[in-house]
Design a protein around this motif. Structure first.
Motif, PDB file in Angstrom:
ATOM      1  N   GLY A 188      -7.524  68.207   4.899  1.00  0.00           N
ATOM      2  CA  GLY A 188      -6.794  67.390   5.867  1.00  0.00           C
ATOM      3  C   GLY A 188      -6.178  68.241   6.957  1.00  0.00           C
ATOM      4  O   GLY A 188      -6.228  67.898   8.152  1.00  0.00           O
ATOM      5  N   THR A 189      -5.612  69.371   6.570  1.00  0.00           N
ATOM      6  CA  THR A 189      -4.985  70.271   7.551  1.00  0.00           C
ATOM      7  C   THR A 189      -6.044  70.855   8.486  1.00  0.00           C
ATOM      8  O   THR A 189      -5.837  70.935   9.706  1.00  0.00           O
TER       9      THR A 189
ATOM     10  N   PHE B 131       6.090  75.994  -1.776  1.00  0.00           N
ATOM     11  CA  PHE B 131       5.532  75.819  -0.428  1.00  0.00           C
ATOM     12  C   PHE B 131       6.610  76.056   0.616  1.00  0.00           C
ATOM     13  O   PHE B 131       7.797  75.908   0.337  1.00  0.00           O
ATOM     14  N   ASP B 132       6.143  76.431   1.799  1.00  0.00           N
ATOM     15  CA  ASP B 132       7.010  76.473   2.974  1.00  0.00           C
ATOM     16  C   ASP B 132       6.713  75.284   3.874  1.00  0.00           C
ATOM     17  O   ASP B 132       7.598  74.627   4.385  1.00  0.00           O
ATOM     18  N   LEU B 133       5.408  75.045   4.067  1.00  0.00           N
ATOM     19  CA  LEU B 133       4.975  74.035   5.038  1.00  0.00           C
ATOM     20  C   LEU B 133       4.323  72.860   4.319  1.00  0.00           C
ATOM     21  O   LEU B 133       3.413  73.052   3.502  1.00  0.00           O
ATOM     22  N   ALA B 134       4.817  71.660   4.604  1.00  0.00           N
ATOM     23  CA  ALA B 134       4.155  70.441   4.145  1.00  0.00           C
ATOM     24  C   ALA B 134       3.500  69.825   5.372  1.00  0.00           C
ATOM     25  O   ALA B 134       4.180  69.555   6.369  1.00  0.00           O
ATOM     26  N   ILE B 135       2.187  69.672   5.318  1.00  0.00           N
ATOM     27  CA  ILE B 135       1.459  69.105   6.458  1.00  0.00           C
ATOM     28  C   ILE B 135       1.105  67.660   6.122  1.00  0.00           C
ATOM     29  O   ILE B 135       0.499  67.391   5.078  1.00  0.00           O
ATOM     30  N   ASP B 136       1.487  66.754   6.998  1.00  0.00           N
ATOM     31  CA  ASP B 136       1.214  65.334   6.779  1.00  0.00           C
ATOM     32  C   ASP B 136      -0.262  65.060   7.096  1.00  0.00           C
ATOM     33  O   ASP B 136      -0.694  65.211   8.242  1.00  0.00           O
ATOM     34  N   VAL B 137      -1.010  64.693   6.059  1.00  0.00           N
ATOM     35  CA  VAL B 137      -2.447  64.448   6.264  1.00  0.00           C
ATOM     36  C   VAL B 137      -2.813  63.009   5.887  1.00  0.00           C
ATOM     37  O   VAL B 137      -3.961  62.724   5.550  1.00  0.00           O
ATOM     38  N   GLU B 138      -1.825  62.130   5.953  1.00  0.00           N
ATOM     39  CA  GLU B 138      -2.092  60.722   5.602  1.00  0.00           C
ATOM     40  C   GLU B 138      -3.257  60.154   6.431  1.00  0.00           C
ATOM     41  O   GLU B 138      -4.125  59.475   5.899  1.00  0.00           O
ATOM     42  N   ASP B 139      -3.260  60.459   7.729  1.00  0.00           N
ATOM     43  CA  ASP B 139      -4.317  59.892   8.579  1.00  0.00           C
ATOM     44  C   ASP B 139      -5.681  60.520   8.299  1.00  0.00           C
ATOM     45  O   ASP B 139      -6.699  60.023   8.784  1.00  0.00           O
ATOM     46  N   GLN B 140      -5.680  61.607   7.552  1.00  0.00           N
ATOM     47  CA  GLN B 140      -6.956  62.256   7.186  1.00  0.00           C
ATOM     48  C   GLN B 140      -7.414  61.826   5.793  1.00  0.00           C
ATOM     49  O   GLN B 140      -8.446  62.299   5.298  1.00  0.00           O
ATOM     50  N   PHE B 141      -6.670  60.946   5.152  1.00  0.00           N
ATOM     51  CA  PHE B 141      -6.981  60.625   3.752  1.00  0.00           C
ATOM     52  C   PHE B 141      -8.406  60.075   3.595  1.00  0.00           C
ATOM     53  O   PHE B 141      -9.126  60.461   2.667  1.00  0.00           O
ATOM     54  N   ASP B 142      -8.812  59.187   4.496  1.00  0.00           N
ATOM     55  CA  ASP B 142     -10.167  58.604   4.372  1.00  0.00           C
ATOM     56  C   ASP B 142     -11.222  59.706   4.425  1.00  0.00           C
ATOM     57  O   ASP B 142     -12.191  59.688   3.662  1.00  0.00           O
TER      58      ASP B 142
ATOM     59  N   ILE C  89       0.432  61.261   2.256  1.00  0.00           N
ATOM     60  CA  ILE C  89      -0.222  62.406   1.618  1.00  0.00           C
ATOM     61  C   ILE C  89       0.100  63.684   2.403  1.00  0.00           C
ATOM     62  O   ILE C  89       0.049  63.687   3.636  1.00  0.00           O
ATOM     63  N   HIS C  90       0.389  64.751   1.670  1.00  0.00           N
ATOM     64  CA  HIS C  90       0.689  66.050   2.303  1.00  0.00           C
ATOM     65  C   HIS C  90      -0.148  67.154   1.663  1.00  0.00           C
ATOM     66  O   HIS C  90      -0.544  67.050   0.499  1.00  0.00           O
ATOM     67  N   GLU C  91      -0.383  68.197   2.433  1.00  0.00           N
ATOM     68  CA  GLU C  91      -0.932  69.452   1.890  1.00  0.00           C
ATOM     69  C   GLU C  91       0.134  70.526   2.061  1.00  0.00           C
ATOM     70  O   GLU C  91       0.925  70.474   3.010  1.00  0.00           O
ATOM     71  N   PHE C  92       0.120  71.522   1.160  1.00  0.00           N
ATOM     72  CA  PHE C  92       1.255  72.446   1.044  1.00  0.00           C
ATOM     73  C   PHE C  92       0.794  73.897   1.175  1.00  0.00           C
ATOM     74  O   PHE C  92      -0.201  74.293   0.549  1.00  0.00           O
TER      75      PHE C  92
ATOM     76  N   LEU D  42       4.327  79.671  14.454  1.00  0.00           N
ATOM     77  CA  LEU D  42       3.855  78.715  13.444  1.00  0.00           C
ATOM     78  C   LEU D  42       4.067  77.278  13.915  1.00  0.00           C
ATOM     79  O   LEU D  42       3.187  76.424  13.772  1.00  0.00           O
ATOM     80  N   LEU D  43       5.249  77.019  14.488  1.00  0.00           N
ATOM     81  CA  LEU D  43       5.552  75.656  14.934  1.00  0.00           C
ATOM     82  C   LEU D  43       4.642  75.246  16.085  1.00  0.00           C
ATOM     83  O   LEU D  43       4.251  74.087  16.219  1.00  0.00           O
ATOM     84  N   LEU D  44       4.275  76.233  16.894  1.00  0.00           N
ATOM     85  CA  LEU D  44       3.377  75.954  18.022  1.00  0.00           C
ATOM     86  C   LEU D  44       1.952  75.706  17.537  1.00  0.00           C
ATOM     87  O   LEU D  44       1.260  74.799  18.014  1.00  0.00           O
ATOM     88  N   ASP D  45       1.517  76.489  16.578  1.00  0.00           N
ATOM     89  CA  ASP D  45       0.107  76.456  16.168  1.00  0.00           C
ATOM     90  C   ASP D  45      -0.211  75.363  15.157  1.00  0.00           C
ATOM     91  O   ASP D  45      -1.289  74.772  15.201  1.00  0.00           O
ATOM     92  N   PHE D  46       0.694  75.119  14.198  1.00  0.00           N
ATOM     93  CA  PHE D  46       0.345  74.201  13.109  1.00  0.00           C
ATOM     94  C   PHE D  46       0.548  72.750  13.533  1.00  0.00           C
ATOM     95  O   PHE D  46       1.624  72.376  13.979  1.00  0.00           O
ATOM     96  N   PRO D  47      -0.487  71.930  13.335  1.00  0.00           N
ATOM     97  CA  PRO D  47      -0.325  70.500  13.590  1.00  0.00           C
ATOM     98  C   PRO D  47       0.338  69.829  12.384  1.00  0.00           C
ATOM     99  O   PRO D  47       0.179  70.284  11.245  1.00  0.00           O
ATOM    100  N   GLY D  48       1.078  68.774  12.643  1.00  0.00           N
ATOM    101  CA  GLY D  48       1.496  67.877  11.558  1.00  0.00           C
ATOM    102  C   GLY D  48       2.500  68.423  10.572  1.00  0.00           C
ATOM    103  O   GLY D  48       2.567  67.943   9.434  1.00  0.00           O
TER     104      GLY D  48
END
Ligand SMILES: [Zn+2]
Length: 292
Positions: A19-20, A180-191, A247-250, A265-271
């Protein structure tokens, strides 16, 4: 931007980072590569090793194509892919990781975690990959480190290869030891994640229910699988203390490679889910590491 996920088995990527990577691709125009470090030949109870390896290879390549992620099978200097359960974290494995990472030149490299807790369960291949990445990290920008293993690179002009920022993924084998440090929201990638993982039919319909590790009944349709996968991901959320139904990835940032700044990191990582990510803890750690 280039991002690379180095992991042990065909299907690992889909459960921890797909998802990330999809968000990086769509929102940051990043090129993603999944590098698989074993042939997958042991992961079935009916087929021969040769047939299993062939099936899993096809499944993995189909899955990654759905997510527009490149696929690389890690090859030792003799051209063979390491066998499942038998990765020797020695000179040859380090050489092959070195070559792969230098060729792709990722900005961010993801790999399995090295659990600190001796009570945590492990998968030997996941730990071997994590250990290999950690050990090779400094050598990524050493152009002659493994030219004995790859003599064709010996007489080429030395190329500098920036060391990537290296992050650990979650690992379901290490229940209780994941952080984890970063939780990335991947709900829209679930499908997409569901379809990519559904491509691994030999695993989710046949092998994983048989081996029993994941308390799984075999799913019979994609919609069955979507429900099971969502439950699995919600369990992971709970393990990480995330009560959101999304849903999140960690990921955990290591000091194995380049030390990033928080701003980068804040600039580069989406979500990045700021309500769940441990940003202040991470920022303090980065400041300490960088001695800023
Ligand atoms: Zn695995």
């Amino acid at each position: 931007m280039r991002i690379q996920c180095v992991h042990a088995h065909p299907d690992d990527f889909e459960f921890v980072a797909a998802g990330t990577f999809s968000r990086f691709h769509l929102e940051k125009n990043a090129t993603g590569l999944a590098t698989i470090c074993t042939d997958g030949a042991a992961g079935h109870h009916i087929h021969s090793r040769e047939v299993t390896a062939r099936i899993r290879r096809t499944e993995q390549e189909q899955a990654l194509a759905m997510g527009s992620i490149g696929c690389e099978w890690l090859r030792l200097p003799d051209g063979n892919i390491p066998c499942e359960g038998c990765i020797d974290v020695g000179r040859l494995f380090l050489a092959s990781l070195w070559k792969s990472i230098r060729q792709f030149q990722p900005n961010y490299l993801f790999c399995p975690p090295l659990p600190e807790d001796s009570l945590a369960g492990i998968h030997v291949d996941h730990v071997a990959v994590a250990e290999g990445v950690r050990k090779v990290a400094y050598l990524i920008n050493v152009p002659h480190a493994f030219t004995r293993e790859y003599p064709e690179l010996e007489n080429k002009e030395a190329q500098s290869c920036p060391t990537p920022v290296i992050l650990q993924t979650h690992d379901s084998y290490s229940a209780g030891a994941n952080g984890f440090d970063l939780a990335i929201d991947v709900e829209d990638q679930f499908d997409l994640i569901a379809r990519m993982s559904w491509a691994h039919q030999s695993q989710i319909v046949e092998w994983l229910p048989w081996v029993g590790r994941h308390r799984m009944q075999p799913p019979s349709t994609l919609s069955d699988w979507e429900q099971m996968l969502r439950q699995r991901f919600l369990r992971r959320n709970r393990e990480m203390g995330v009560t959101s139904p999304r849903i999140h990835e960690f990921f955990t940032v290591t000091a194995w490679g380049e030390l990033p700044t928080m701003d980068q990191l804040l600039l580069d990582f989406p979500g990045i889910a700021t309500e769940w990510s441990q940003l202040s803890v991470l920022e303090k750690r980065l400041i300490r590491w960088r001695a800023d």
